[in-house]
Every structure is written in structure tokens, then in C-alpha cells.
Design a protein around this motif. Structure first.
Motif, short mmCIF file in Angstrom:
data_model
loop_
_atom_site.label_atom_id
_atom_site.label_comp_id
_atom_site.label_asym_id
_atom_site.label_seq_id
_atom_site.Cartn_x
_atom_site.Cartn_y
_atom_site.Cartn_z
N GLN A 10 -14.82 -33.00 8.15
CA GLN A 10 -13.61 -33.14 8.94
C GLN A 10 -12.37 -32.65 8.19
N THR A 11 -12.41 -32.68 6.87
CA THR A 11 -11.24 -32.29 6.09
C THR A 11 -11.43 -30.95 5.39
N SER A 12 -12.41 -30.19 5.82
CA SER A 12 -12.62 -28.87 5.22
C SER A 12 -11.41 -27.98 5.50
N PRO A 13 -10.95 -27.22 4.50
CA PRO A 13 -9.78 -26.35 4.73
C PRO A 13 -10.11 -25.22 5.69
N SER A 14 -9.21 -24.96 6.57
CA SER A 14 -9.37 -23.88 7.56
C SER A 14 -8.11 -23.01 7.55
N THR A 15 -8.29 -21.76 7.85
CA THR A 15 -7.17 -20.80 7.90
C THR A 15 -6.89 -20.45 9.36
N TYR A 16 -5.66 -20.61 9.74
CA TYR A 16 -5.25 -20.31 11.10
C TYR A 16 -4.19 -19.20 11.07
N GLU A 17 -4.20 -18.38 12.12
CA GLU A 17 -3.22 -17.31 12.24
C GLU A 17 -2.77 -17.22 13.69
N VAL A 18 -1.48 -17.11 13.87
CA VAL A 18 -0.91 -17.04 15.22
C VAL A 18 -0.71 -15.58 15.59
N ILE A 19 -1.26 -15.19 16.72
CA ILE A 19 -1.13 -13.81 17.21
C ILE A 19 -0.20 -13.82 18.43
N PRO A 20 0.90 -13.14 18.39
CA PRO A 20 1.80 -13.11 19.56
C PRO A 20 1.20 -12.27 20.69
N VAL A 21 1.19 -12.82 21.88
CA VAL A 21 0.67 -12.11 23.06
C VAL A 21 1.78 -12.11 24.11
N PRO A 22 2.57 -11.07 24.20
CA PRO A 22 3.67 -11.03 25.19
C PRO A 22 3.14 -10.97 26.61
N ALA A 23 3.76 -11.77 27.48
CA ALA A 23 3.32 -11.81 28.88
C ALA A 23 3.61 -10.51 29.61
N GLN A 24 4.59 -9.71 29.13
CA GLN A 24 4.94 -8.47 29.83
C GLN A 24 3.78 -7.48 29.85
N GLY A 25 2.87 -7.62 28.87
CA GLY A 25 1.74 -6.69 28.86
C GLY A 25 0.75 -6.94 29.96
N PHE A 26 0.85 -8.09 30.65
CA PHE A 26 -0.12 -8.41 31.70
C PHE A 26 0.52 -8.39 33.10
N LEU A 27 1.80 -8.09 33.16
CA LEU A 27 2.46 -8.11 34.48
C LEU A 27 1.89 -7.05 35.41
N ALA A 28 1.46 -5.92 34.86
CA ALA A 28 0.93 -4.84 35.70
C ALA A 28 -0.37 -5.25 36.38
N LYS A 29 -1.10 -6.23 35.81
CA LYS A 29 -2.38 -6.64 36.39
C LYS A 29 -2.21 -7.68 37.49
N VAL A 30 -1.01 -8.19 37.66
CA VAL A 30 -0.76 -9.18 38.70
C VAL A 30 -0.57 -8.44 40.03
N THR A 31 -1.41 -8.77 40.98
CA THR A 31 -1.39 -8.06 42.27
C THR A 31 -0.46 -8.70 43.28
N GLY A 32 0.08 -9.87 42.98
CA GLY A 32 0.95 -10.54 43.94
C GLY A 32 0.58 -11.99 44.11
N GLU A 33 1.17 -12.65 45.09
CA GLU A 33 0.90 -14.06 45.34
C GLU A 33 -0.52 -14.22 45.90
N PRO A 34 -1.25 -15.31 45.46
CA PRO A 34 -2.60 -15.53 46.02
C PRO A 34 -2.51 -15.97 47.47
N THR A 35 -3.54 -15.62 48.20
CA THR A 35 -3.60 -16.03 49.61
C THR A 35 -4.05 -17.49 49.70
N GLN A 36 -3.87 -18.06 50.87
CA GLN A 36 -4.30 -19.44 51.07
C GLN A 36 -5.80 -19.59 50.91
N ALA A 37 -6.55 -18.59 51.34
CA ALA A 37 -8.00 -18.65 51.20
C ALA A 37 -8.41 -18.66 49.73
#
Length: 456
Positions: A303-330
């Protein structure tokens, strides 16, 4: 005429008897020890020596031969030295403890003298258990008596008002009972019953435990070994007992004190490794029903073993082109139906729409000042005082308490509420006795553990 082998014997019986006589004389000479001892044993030893260098197993890439395990100075011989020494030391210590308890009798309080008397009687019967193995009724009575005495000993050891001499004698009797139980469980003067020494498999397992002790960094010097022996026998192994053990060990071929102490150190190293991995019950050869210290250490390390963590920035603007619009009710309905039975979990990418269970807690307290309990206490006090006056003493009579309640009755006359005080003292003694009987034993018994409490 058919062939008859007895005809040859009859014709040559004198010559055959002469050859047989010479052969018997030669064998008798060899057996007498004139030529290197027993001829049959020498022949068997010669046959065994041919394969003594053959590997029996491989340990960490190193071959282990039969001679290393069972040779004249092999592991089995060293273990016999160590266990024989400790077995004799335990036997001598038991006698020394009993003698010490008898010498301290005049210094004990009345309660201590009563305890020493009961413990001495129970111990004498306990030593003769082997004579009554075929009488289960008697065995049950003896074991019950020993259990009661052990509970009294534990209560004396934890009593803050007991004299120092009383506690000392109680501690010595406790050690004597533990040693006697261990001596009864051992066979062939084998003291460390958690690691047998009967077969080649036992020796190989012992070597594996030695390797585990090396990994755990367990090392004992000769001075450490003497300290461990002292702690094993409650610092009572010395003087005449130690001299007697050394004299006894002189009958063992090849005995030297330094080699024996080194072998005893190996036995203690293996026991320490077993205790770390299997728990303290390894001393008595039992499997633990609880998390062992080694398992707790492994869990902590994981439980106390040392671990290395790294934060990678992921900007939301890179995924805006994949958004097709508002979801339908269905689509919303389909998403809800798919995850309506899943609770929200931040570890999962998928959503969860099921509300987790909610628990509402409430509690109440009792102070003893409530009218109900005050009225109940008054009624019980009145009843207790009436019974006390009828019995001739200002105390609550306790059936089955023996002569002890009479002394309590005499001392309770000066108290403010004698009936209440007597009832409280009786309850206190009963509770302490129960605790001492159930939780003060040094050996862990799996019968005390429920199936739902044990992971193994």
C-alpha cells in the motif's frame, strides 16, 4: 531315480558343516568390533556412502547432497544436538520452578499460598496424564482442573493488589505449565515441535526456513542465543540445572557446547521466520487463524510502495470538432436504460444513474438518572437488603461463591450501601474470572475463532 538335493548334503555334510563353522567364526569376529565395528552396519554405511554425494535437491542453484542432510555432521545431527539440549533444559527448568515455588511459600499471602497449593496439585496430576490416556473421563477432569488453575494464575498476574511474591510464583507456575505441555507434545526429545526432524523432507523444509530467515535479516550471535534460552525458560535456567544438562549432553557423541549453541541459534532463527510468516502459533505447530505479522508487513509495503505520477494536459478544444450537436431524446433514453442500474463510480468512464443506498443513523443514551432505572435500582436494593438481613450479614448472598463471600460480607458492613457494594464486587469478580479464563492463555486456540473471523 529323480534328483534329490538332500543326497548331496548327506554325502558332503562334514565338509559343509566345516565351511559353515568357519563362516560363523568370521562373522562373529567382525561383529565383535575387532575390525572396525559391526560388519553389517559398515556394509550398509558403505552402500550409503556411494550415493551420499548425489544431489538430493537444489536450493537457489546450489545442489544439496544426502551427506549434508544426514551425514555424521550433517543438518539432522546438528538438529538432534539442539533439540536434545533444549528438551533437557526444559525438563530441568520445570523441576527448578516447582522447587522455587515451594521455597517461597512462607513469603506468600494467604491467597498466594492457596494458589500455589492448587497449582502444585494440578501440576502433579498434569505430569501424569500419559498414564491415563485410556481414561477419557479422568483426562477431562484433569484438563478442566488445569484450565481453572491457569485462569487463577492469569488473574493473579493481572491483579494490581497482589504481592510481588505472589505474582512471581504465579508467573513461574505459568511457565512450568507451558513447558510441561510442550514436553508432552514433543517426541524423541524434540523441543522445537514447529519444525520436525523426522525425515529428509523435514530437513529440506528446515533449510528453506533458514533461507527465509536470511531474507528477513534474522541473525543471532552466541550471546543472543544465551539470551533467547534465558527468555525461553523465564530466566530460571542456570546453576545446577545448566550443569546437569551439560553432563547429560556429554553422552551424545560429538557434543561441544559451541556447536550446540550454534545449532540452537539456527532453531531460533527458523522459529522467528515461522512466527513472522505464520504467526506466533508456529511455536506449537499450529496454523494461524488471523493475519500474520509478515502478511501485515507485505500489505503495508504494497500500500505504501512509491509510485510516479505525471499529469498530461488534454485541452477540450481538440475534441470540439467531434461533437455533432445536442443528443436526441431517443439517445438520452437509450443511455438511461443502459446505465439505470449502475451506481455512479468515478473510476468508470460510463455514467451511473442509480442512486446509492442511503443509511440513516440514530442513537440514544442512558445516564442512569431516568425514573425507570432509579425505581428499578431502589426495588433491587430493598430486595437485596432483606435477603442480606435474613442470611445474617449485610451483603447479598451469592450461591456457589464458596467461602469468599463471607469475608466480603464482613467487610461490607462499613459501606454506605452494603447490598449494592456486595453485588458490584460479585459481578466484578465474575467478570474478571471470565476474562482471565477466556483471554489470558498464551497459546492461541483455533476453537476460539469463528469461521466468519478467519480468512484461512
Amino acid at each position: 531315480m529323480a534328483f534329490n538335493p538332500f543326497n548331496i548334503f548327506r554325502r558332503n555334510q562334514k565338509a559343509l558343516f566345516a565351511v559353515l563353522t568357519v563362516f560363523i567364526m568370521i562373522m562373529f569376529t567382525l561383529q565383535s568390533g575387532v575390525v572396525g565395528g559391526d560388519a553389517i552396519e559398515n556394509f550398509a554405511r558403505w552402500l550409503g556412502a556411494r550415493g551420499s554425494k548425489d544431489p538430493v535437491c537444489s536450493l537457489d542453484g546450489r545442489s544439496v547432497s544426502a551427506a549434508e542432510l544426514e551425514g555424521p555432521k550433517g543438518l539432522q545431527y546438528k538438529r538432534v544436538l539442539a533439540n536434545r539440549f533444549m528438551f533437557a533444559a526444559a525438563d530441568q527448568t520445570v523441576g527448578a520452578l516447582k522447587e522455587y515455588a515451594n521455597q517461597q511459600h512462607s513469603k506468600l499471602s494467604p491467597a498466594g499460598q492457596e494458589l500455589a497449593k492448587n497449582a502444585s496439585q494440578a501440576f502433579g496430576t498434569f505430569q501424569m496424564l500419559g498414564m491415563f490416556r485410556n481414561q477419557p473421563q479422568f483426562l477431562q477432569q484433569v484438563l478442566f482442573q488445569v484450565q481453572q488453575v491457569r485462569a487463577d494464575i492469569a488473574q493473579m498476574l493481572t491483579s494490581p493488589s497482589a504481592k510481588a511474591e505472589d505474582r512471581q510464583v504465579a508467573r513461574y507456575f505459568q511457565t512450568a505449565f507451558n513447558l510441561q505441555e510442550l514436553l508432552a507434545l514433543s517426541r524423541d526429545e524434540h523441543y522445537f515441535i514447529g519444525a520436525p526432524n523426522r525425515s529428509r523432507r523435514d530437513l529440506i523444509e528446515f533449510m528453506l526456513w533458514q533461507k527465509k530467515a536470511d531474507q528477513l535479516g534474522i541473525r543471532f550471535s552466541e550471546r543472543d542465543v544465551w539470551r533467547l534460552i534465558g527468555a525461553e525458560f523465564d530466566d530460571t535456567f542456570g546453576g545446577a540445572a545448566q550443569v546437569n544438562v551439560r553432563k547429560y549432553m556429554q553422552n551424545t557423541p560429538g557434543f561441544t557446547l559451541s556447536a550446540t549453541l550454534e545449532a540452537i541459534g539456527e532453531e531460533f532463527r527458523v522459529r522467528a521466520a515461522q512466527s513472522a510468516v505464520l504467526g506466533h502459533s508456529a511455536r506449537f505447530g499450529r496454523a494461524p487463524g488471523f493475519a500474520t505479522p509478515y502478511e501485515a508487513f507485505e500489505f503495508y509495503r504494497e500500500q505504501t510502495s512509491p509510485s510516479t505520477y505525471e499529469v498530461i494536459p488534454v485541452p477540450a478544444q481538440g475534441f470540439l470538432a467531434k461533437v455533432t450537436g445536442e443528443p436526441t431524446q431517443a439517445e438520452i433514453d437509450a443511455l438511461y436504460r443502459k446505465h439505470k442500474d449502475d451506481e455512479p463510480n468515478p473510476r468508470r468512464e460510463a455514467p451511473g444513474f442509480k442512486e446509492p443506498r442511503k443509511i440513516k443513523l440514530a442513537f440514544f443514551g442512558i445516564t442512569g438518572e431516568e425514573p425507570y432505572y432509579k425505581k428499578l435500582a431502589e426495588e433491587q436494593l430493598k430486595t437485596g437488603e432483606v435477603l442480606a438481613k435474613v442470611s445474617g450479614a449485610l451483603t447479598v448472598p451469592v450461591p456457589g461463591a464458596g467461602g469468599g463471600w463471607a469475608a466480603l460480607a464482613a467487610g461490607a458492613a462499613n459501606l454506605k450501601d452494603p447490598a449494592l457494594s456486595a453485588a458490584y464486587e460479585t459481578y466484578k469478580r465474575t467478570f474478571e474470572g471470565t476474562v482471565a479464563a477466556n483471554y489470558s492463555r498464551r497459546m492461541f486456540d483455533l476453537s476460539d475463532v469463528l469461521e466468519t473471523n478467519a480468512a484461512k
